[in-house]
Scaffold this motif. Structure first.
Motif, PDB file in Angstrom:
ATOM      1  N   LEU A 111      27.530 -55.862 -80.471  1.00 41.24           N
ATOM      2  CA  LEU A 111      28.175 -54.815 -79.857  1.00 41.24           C
ATOM      3  C   LEU A 111      28.918 -55.163 -78.905  1.00 41.24           C
ATOM      4  N   VAL A 112      30.193 -54.562 -78.858  1.00 43.70           N
ATOM      5  CA  VAL A 112      31.415 -55.001 -77.760  1.00 43.70           C
ATOM      6  C   VAL A 112      31.303 -53.892 -76.684  1.00 43.70           C
ATOM      7  N   VAL A 113      31.666 -52.839 -76.993  1.00 39.96           N
ATOM      8  CA  VAL A 113      31.978 -51.699 -75.784  1.00 39.96           C
ATOM      9  C   VAL A 113      31.490 -50.436 -76.370  1.00 39.96           C
ATOM     10  N   THR A 114      31.248 -49.434 -75.457  1.00 46.18           N
ATOM     11  CA  THR A 114      30.995 -48.090 -75.786  1.00 46.18           C
ATOM     12  C   THR A 114      32.147 -47.272 -74.860  1.00 46.18           C
ATOM     13  N   VAL A 115      32.548 -46.254 -75.349  1.00 51.37           N
ATOM     14  CA  VAL A 115      33.586 -45.352 -74.930  1.00 51.37           C
ATOM     15  C   VAL A 115      33.285 -43.913 -75.135  1.00 51.37           C
ATOM     16  N   MET A 267      33.085 -61.542 -73.200  1.00 52.69           N
ATOM     17  CA  MET A 267      32.893 -60.084 -72.650  1.00 52.69           C
ATOM     18  C   MET A 267      32.101 -60.474 -71.178  1.00 52.69           C
ATOM     19  N   ALA A 268      31.450 -61.411 -70.911  1.00 51.21           N
ATOM     20  CA  ALA A 268      30.987 -61.461 -69.432  1.00 51.21           C
ATOM     21  C   ALA A 268      31.891 -62.212 -68.539  1.00 51.21           C
ATOM     22  N   ASP A 269      33.318 -62.441 -68.859  1.00 47.25           N
ATOM     23  CA  ASP A 269      34.081 -63.045 -68.132  1.00 47.25           C
ATOM     24  C   ASP A 269      34.723 -61.716 -67.045  1.00 47.25           C
ATOM     25  N   PRO A 270      34.678 -62.009 -65.953  1.00 48.33           N
ATOM     26  CA  PRO A 270      34.865 -60.942 -64.935  1.00 48.33           C
ATOM     27  C   PRO A 270      36.483 -60.176 -65.499  1.00 48.33           C
ATOM     28  N   GLY A 271      37.568 -60.998 -65.723  1.00 45.87           N
ATOM     29  CA  GLY A 271      38.666 -60.698 -65.982  1.00 45.87           C
ATOM     30  C   GLY A 271      38.538 -59.829 -67.196  1.00 45.87           C
ATOM     31  N   VAL A 272      38.041 -60.054 -68.103  1.00 46.06           N
ATOM     32  CA  VAL A 272      37.874 -59.238 -69.403  1.00 46.06           C
ATOM     33  C   VAL A 272      37.078 -57.877 -69.231  1.00 46.06           C
ATOM     34  N   LYS A 273      35.936 -58.102 -68.258  1.00 41.73           N
ATOM     35  CA  LYS A 273      35.155 -56.875 -67.955  1.00 41.73           C
ATOM     36  C   LYS A 273      36.122 -55.773 -67.198  1.00 41.73           C
ATOM     37  N   GLN A 274      37.198 -56.415 -66.178  1.00 42.60           N
ATOM     38  CA  GLN A 274      37.940 -55.393 -65.303  1.00 42.60           C
ATOM     39  C   GLN A 274      38.831 -54.922 -66.397  1.00 42.60           C
ATOM     40  N   LYS A 275      39.588 -55.753 -67.397  1.00 40.96           N
ATOM     41  CA  LYS A 275      40.541 -55.198 -68.131  1.00 40.96           C
ATOM     42  C   LYS A 275      40.173 -53.951 -68.964  1.00 40.96           C
ATOM     43  N   LEU A 276      38.707 -53.886 -69.342  1.00 39.46           N
ATOM     44  CA  LEU A 276      38.080 -52.945 -70.263  1.00 39.46           C
ATOM     45  C   LEU A 276      37.690 -52.081 -69.524  1.00 39.46           C
ATOM     46  N   ALA A 277      37.252 -52.240 -68.261  1.00 40.55           N
ATOM     47  CA  ALA A 277      36.949 -51.270 -67.532  1.00 40.55           C
ATOM     48  C   ALA A 277      38.107 -50.526 -66.933  1.00 40.55           C
ATOM     49  N   ASP A 278      39.228 -50.994 -66.830  1.00 40.78           N
ATOM     50  CA  ASP A 278      40.295 -50.260 -66.300  1.00 40.78           C
ATOM     51  C   ASP A 278      40.811 -49.410 -67.745  1.00 40.78           C
ATOM     52  N   GLN A 279      40.285 -49.568 -68.888  1.00 39.16           N
ATOM     53  CA  GLN A 279      40.768 -48.544 -70.095  1.00 39.16           C
ATOM     54  C   GLN A 279      39.650 -47.650 -70.222  1.00 39.16           C
ATOM     55  N   GLY A 280      38.688 -47.546 -69.389  1.00 41.57           N
ATOM     56  CA  GLY A 280      37.573 -46.639 -69.560  1.00 41.57           C
ATOM     57  C   GLY A 280      36.520 -46.790 -70.263  1.00 41.57           C
TER      58      GLY A 280
END
Length: 317
Positions: A111-115, A267-280
């Motif tokens: 599983l990658v993300v939920t939105v 996905m555990a990379d802080p930069g990846v998490k932040q980029k995805l979080a910035d997208q909701g």
């Protein structure tokens, strides 16, 4: 070396050496949509980790079904994988005949993300709230329309559930993905839509699209001013999408495990998490054993619930 070992040796050697060449990552929607955003962010970090290119291959059509089918029919060697959504893995197979069996033709990786999905209208609409839009739709049955990313996809299902919940008659206009649907929404060819939050956030912030309600239990940190469906009087209208990474069935278990490890490390990379979080987006991640339960059960039940509700309203399936 026994005869069986001789037969298995090439596959075992390939699994131990994996990956040693570029990986093709199929995105079953056009470029610019939420699925594309997710794949490019995660794929870029995976590429850095394995020191091999991860090539994005956009295959839009039929709410993700066509691109997902391309994954199913690819060589099961781990070098062709996909990131796709609940639409093609769970909802469409529960509502219509598709060219693959979601339970048999894929090796779930993670599983990658939920939105959450957001209901919005074009900014030129005079009606600014859910109550106002519902009142307008009731006053003009069959005159208003809503766009989706394709027939049978989660945005389509969300719009149909809104119709049933609010008891309104609005016309469905399907597109080949979220990006073209937004283009026509901005061009005033269609009037409303339910879409994943990431792809519409820039337009919400720019004021070119007007958010009405978020199909989630809580407001999104990236859109704190957008009320939830519960806050606008529709607590049962909870619409959350999810995206998962898949490989073709018969991909060796060791290769699936390697892909799972690489993807979760990305996905555990802080930069990846932040980029995805910035997208909701909320990063998920899990093991290959837990992911199948999600797409085989949860959204299949959502599709069946939709069918039951339509039948109870007297509509012909």
């Amino acid at each position: 070396m026994t005869g069986l070992a001789v037969l298995l040796w090439p596959a075992l050697a390939a699994a131990q050496d994996f990956p040693n060449k570029p990986i093709r990552l199929i995105v079953p929607f056009p470029a610019g949509g939420p699925n594309d955003i997710i794949a490019r962010v995660v794929g870029q970090r995976m590429s850095e980790l394995i020191r091999q290119p991860v090539l994005i291959d956009n295959r839009g059509g039929q709410a993700g079904v066509l691109g997902t089918d391309a994954v199913a029919k690819s060589n099961p060697d781990g070098y062709t994988i996909g990131i796709t959504s609940a639409s093609s893995l769970a909802i469409s197979p529960s509502m219509e005949k598709v060219a693959y069996d979601a339970r048999k033709d894929f090796a779930p990786v993670t599983l990658v993300v939920t939105v959450p999905e957001c209901w919005l209208s074009r900014a030129t609409f005079l009606q600014k709230s859910m109550d106002e839009l519902v009142a307008l739709a009731k006053a003009q049955p069959g005159k208003l329309n809503f766009a989706s990313a394709g027939v049978g996809g989660l945005p389509h299902l969300a719009g149909e559930l809104l119709k049933l919940t609010a008891k309104i008659d609005i016309v469905h206009v399907p597109y080949r993905g979220a990006a073209p649907a937004i283009n026509d929404l901005l061009g005033q060819q269609v009037q409303m839509t339910f879409l994943d939050l990431p792809v519409i956030l820039p337009h919400i912030k720019a004021g070119t699209l007007r958010p009405i309600a978020l199909g989630a239990a809580q407001r999104a940190p990236t859109a704190p001013d957008v009320p939830t469906t519960a806050e606008v009087g529709m607590p049962d209208l909870l619409i959350e999408n999810w995206y998962g990474m898949i490989a073709p069935a018969k991909t060796p278990e060791k290769i699936v495990a390697t892909l799972n490890r690489i993807a979760n490390e990305a996905m555990a990379d802080p930069g990846v998490k932040q980029k995805l979080a910035d997208q909701g987006l909320t990063v998920a991640g899990d093991t290959p054993e837990t992911f199948p339960r999600l797409y085989r059960c949860r959204n299949r039940e959502m599709g069946e619930s939709y069918k039951r509700r339509r039948r109870s309203d007297g509509e012909v399936m």
